[in-house]
Design a protein around this motif. Structure first.
Motif, PDB file in Angstrom:
ATOM      1  N   VAL A 143      14.133  35.604  -5.218  1.00 31.38           N
ATOM      2  CA  VAL A 143      14.402  34.184  -5.457  1.00 31.38           C
ATOM      3  C   VAL A 143      14.253  33.862  -6.949  1.00 31.38           C
ATOM      4  O   VAL A 143      13.630  34.619  -7.689  1.00 31.38           O
ATOM      5  N   GLU A 144      14.827  32.741  -7.336  1.00 28.23           N
ATOM      6  CA  GLU A 144      14.806  32.376  -8.759  1.00 28.23           C
ATOM      7  C   GLU A 144      13.391  32.116  -9.271  1.00 28.23           C
ATOM      8  O   GLU A 144      13.109  32.319 -10.451  1.00 28.23           O
ATOM      9  N   GLY A 145      12.548  31.614  -8.395  1.00 17.53           N
ATOM     10  CA  GLY A 145      11.164  31.332  -8.802  1.00 17.53           C
ATOM     11  C   GLY A 145      11.081  30.302  -9.910  1.00 17.53           C
ATOM     12  O   GLY A 145      10.164  30.322 -10.727  1.00 17.53           O
ATOM     13  N   GLY A 146      12.064  29.418  -9.967  1.00 19.99           N
ATOM     14  CA  GLY A 146      12.064  28.374 -11.005  1.00 19.99           C
ATOM     15  C   GLY A 146      12.851  28.768 -12.242  1.00 19.99           C
ATOM     16  O   GLY A 146      13.113  27.932 -13.110  1.00 19.99           O
ATOM     17  N   LEU A 147      13.252  30.022 -12.341  1.00 16.94           N
ATOM     18  CA  LEU A 147      13.989  30.463 -13.535  1.00 16.94           C
ATOM     19  C   LEU A 147      15.495  30.402 -13.238  1.00 16.94           C
ATOM     20  O   LEU A 147      16.126  31.420 -12.946  1.00 16.94           O
ATOM     21  N   SER A 148      16.024  29.202 -13.346  1.00 16.30           N
ATOM     22  CA  SER A 148      17.452  28.982 -13.086  1.00 16.30           C
ATOM     23  C   SER A 148      18.281  29.501 -14.254  1.00 16.30           C
ATOM     24  O   SER A 148      17.741  29.760 -15.345  1.00 16.30           O
ATOM     25  N   SER A 149      19.578  29.605 -14.056  1.00  9.92           N
ATOM     26  CA  SER A 149      20.438  30.068 -15.155  1.00  9.92           C
ATOM     27  C   SER A 149      20.379  29.074 -16.323  1.00  9.92           C
ATOM     28  O   SER A 149      20.409  29.480 -17.491  1.00  9.92           O
ATOM     29  N   GLU A 150      20.240  27.787 -16.013  1.00  7.92           N
ATOM     30  CA  GLU A 150      20.140  26.771 -17.076  1.00  7.92           C
ATOM     31  C   GLU A 150      18.862  26.971 -17.900  1.00  7.92           C
ATOM     32  O   GLU A 150      18.871  26.861 -19.127  1.00  7.92           O
TER      33      GLU A 150
ATOM     34  N   VAL B  26      11.188  36.630 -20.154  1.00  5.00           N
ATOM     35  CA  VAL B  26      11.957  35.402 -20.399  1.00  5.00           C
ATOM     36  C   VAL B  26      11.245  34.207 -19.759  1.00  5.00           C
ATOM     37  O   VAL B  26      11.152  33.122 -20.356  1.00  5.00           O
ATOM     38  N   HIS B  27      10.721  34.412 -18.546  1.00  8.92           N
ATOM     39  CA  HIS B  27      10.047  33.292 -17.870  1.00  8.92           C
ATOM     40  C   HIS B  27       8.820  32.842 -18.685  1.00  8.92           C
ATOM     41  O   HIS B  27       8.581  31.645 -18.855  1.00  8.92           O
ATOM     42  N   ALA B  28       8.081  33.816 -19.209  1.00  7.00           N
ATOM     43  CA  ALA B  28       6.917  33.463 -20.040  1.00  7.00           C
ATOM     44  C   ALA B  28       7.375  32.719 -21.296  1.00  7.00           C
ATOM     45  O   ALA B  28       6.736  31.761 -21.738  1.00  7.00           O
ATOM     46  N   ALA B  29       8.516  33.156 -21.862  1.00  8.30           N
ATOM     47  CA  ALA B  29       9.003  32.544 -23.113  1.00  8.30           C
ATOM     48  C   ALA B  29       9.492  31.109 -22.895  1.00  8.30           C
ATOM     49  O   ALA B  29       9.452  30.310 -23.834  1.00  8.30           O
ATOM     50  N   VAL B  30       9.963  30.780 -21.699  1.00 10.11           N
ATOM     51  CA  VAL B  30      10.363  29.378 -21.478  1.00 10.11           C
ATOM     52  C   VAL B  30       9.170  28.530 -21.035  1.00 10.11           C
ATOM     53  O   VAL B  30       9.126  27.329 -21.306  1.00 10.11           O
TER      54      VAL B  30
END
Lengths: 290, 107
Positions: free
Chosen positions: A203-210, A102-106
């Motif tokens: 930690v979120e590592g920048g991947l917030s729920s938003e 998901v992080h790669a996709a955003v």
């Protein structure tokens, strides 16, 4: 042994098949063997070029001292796409591998064609989950306790806490712990404990729920029937624009092991639909041009 | 890298079960820093006795293909292991697997 370099690190990988790219991303403390044991690699490589790799710090890949957030690992995934000459790829991620997908996709939506998320929980969505629903966790906790390691519910997500506990066992208790919990790769786990992996992955590592909710690539959220993370699956279904949820019968958190047949069949079906839709949109695009 | 005098022999000749067991034991004696000092027999279990993990099985497969200079269907062996509750493998099973699939032509 096949290795490639990406982002300045050496990665162990396996690749089979030909066709559009599919990348397989394992979970924390795992390795690429999961994809061979469950036959995802063997099955999918009939129609796709399938690449499985060991995440940094895992398996036979290099073990840097730091850089284990989902952002770092997503960077590795995108770096590997470059190395393999893949313009884009479908990404299948198990557990934290799903977070990486998901992080790669955003971060780079144009590079990620679709994602299959196998039972991930996201640090940003931790508040939705309740470890007491996790039967596997309870069993693991009991076995660890019998071997002298106390793992509490409030630290279920905290690998560094787990590493600390295990690292300080004396020889005999360590042996008992290893026998009790059946971790043949304990040495590898201990090696990972010397890195920031435990801290980085809680930690979120920048991947917030938003940010998770902005992911627009087609997604299949694949959760075990008895998964501890069904609240996360509900979040994904409600908040992602293009997400379908499928349940793997009889599975808990480790569907690739617990029901590999259904797991692989569901992925195969999803990828085939992506492929058909891709062809349809190409035909529709060509018709528009005509 | 020096010349490997046994390479041509390994490529051309038939592999007996005894020889395969000796070869596997030799490879495992110095396998990625995890030296195993005990005797390796047909009954020795990959995970329970040698303390290796499934990723080591993948890498051992890669090593054996290089050693014998021929492909083996290790993905099939991994799939078989994946169906087992203990996911373990005896050296006897590995030897039998290599012996049965030695006729796959080298690349």
């Amino acid at each position: 042994m096949p290795f490639v370099h990406a982002n300045g690190l050496k990665f162990h990988y396996q690749q089979a098949g030909a066709g559009p790219d599919v990348m397989l991303v394992h979970g924390l403390t795992g390795d690429l063997s999961i994809w061979l044991l469950c036959q995802a690699m063997q099955t999918l490589s009939a129609s796709w070029r399938v690449t499985a790799f060991d995440l940094r710090g895992h398996g036979y890949s290099e073990v840097p001292p730091r850089g284990y957030t989902s952002a770092d690992l997503a960077g590795d995934l995108l770096g590997l796409l470059d190395v393999f000459g893949a313009e884009n790829a479908h990404v299948i991620g198990h557990s934290f591998g799903g977070v990486v997908a998901v992080h790669a996709a955003v971060l780079a939506p144009e590079r990620i064609s679709s994602v299959v998320l196998s039972d991930p929980y996201f640090p940003a969505l931790r508040h939705l989950e309740n470890a007491s629903r996790w039967g596997h966790w309870e069993a693991f906790r009991q076995e660890a306790l019998e071997a002298g390691v106390e793992l509490s519910d409030e630290h279920w997500y905290d690998l560094s806490h787990f590493f600390d506990q295990v690292q300080h066992l004396d020889g005999e208790r360590m042996l008992k712990f290893r026998q009790a919990v059946g971790l043949p790769g304990l040495n590898r786990l201990m090696r990972l404990s010397t890195t920031t992996c435990g801290v980085d992955t809680r930690v979120e590592g920048g991947l917030s729920s938003e940010l998770i909710a902005t992911m627009k690539r087609p997604a299949l959220a694949l959760y075990g029937e008895f998964s501890p993370f069904l609240a996360t699956s509900e979040f994904l279904e409600e908040n992602l624009e293009n997400c379908e949820v499928a349940i793997v019968p009889g599975a808990k958190h480790r569907a690739p092991e617990e029901n590999s047949e259904s797991f692989v069949r569901l992925i195969e079906g999803f990828l085939a639909r992506q492929s058909a839709q891709g062809t349809e949109s190409l035909i529709s695009h060509q018709n528009t041009l005509c | 890298m020096g010349v490997d005098p046994g390479r041509k022999d390994r490529m051309m000749s038939e592999l007996t079960r005894d020889r395969i067991l000796d070869d596997v034991a030799g490879i495992l004696a110095d396998f990625h820093g995890r030296e195993y000092l005990g005797t390796i027999s047909l009954e020795t279990r990959f995970f329970a006795d040698l303390g290796l993990a499934s990723i080591d099985a993948v890498v051992l497969g890669e090593t054996l293909q290089n050693y014998y200079q021929r492909p083996f269907p290790f993905a099939d062996l991994m799939a078989r292991m994946g169906q087992r509750t203990d996911r373990d493998l005896t050296m006897g099973e590995l030897v039998e697997f290599l012996h049965a699939h030695q006729d796959i032509p080298a690349n």
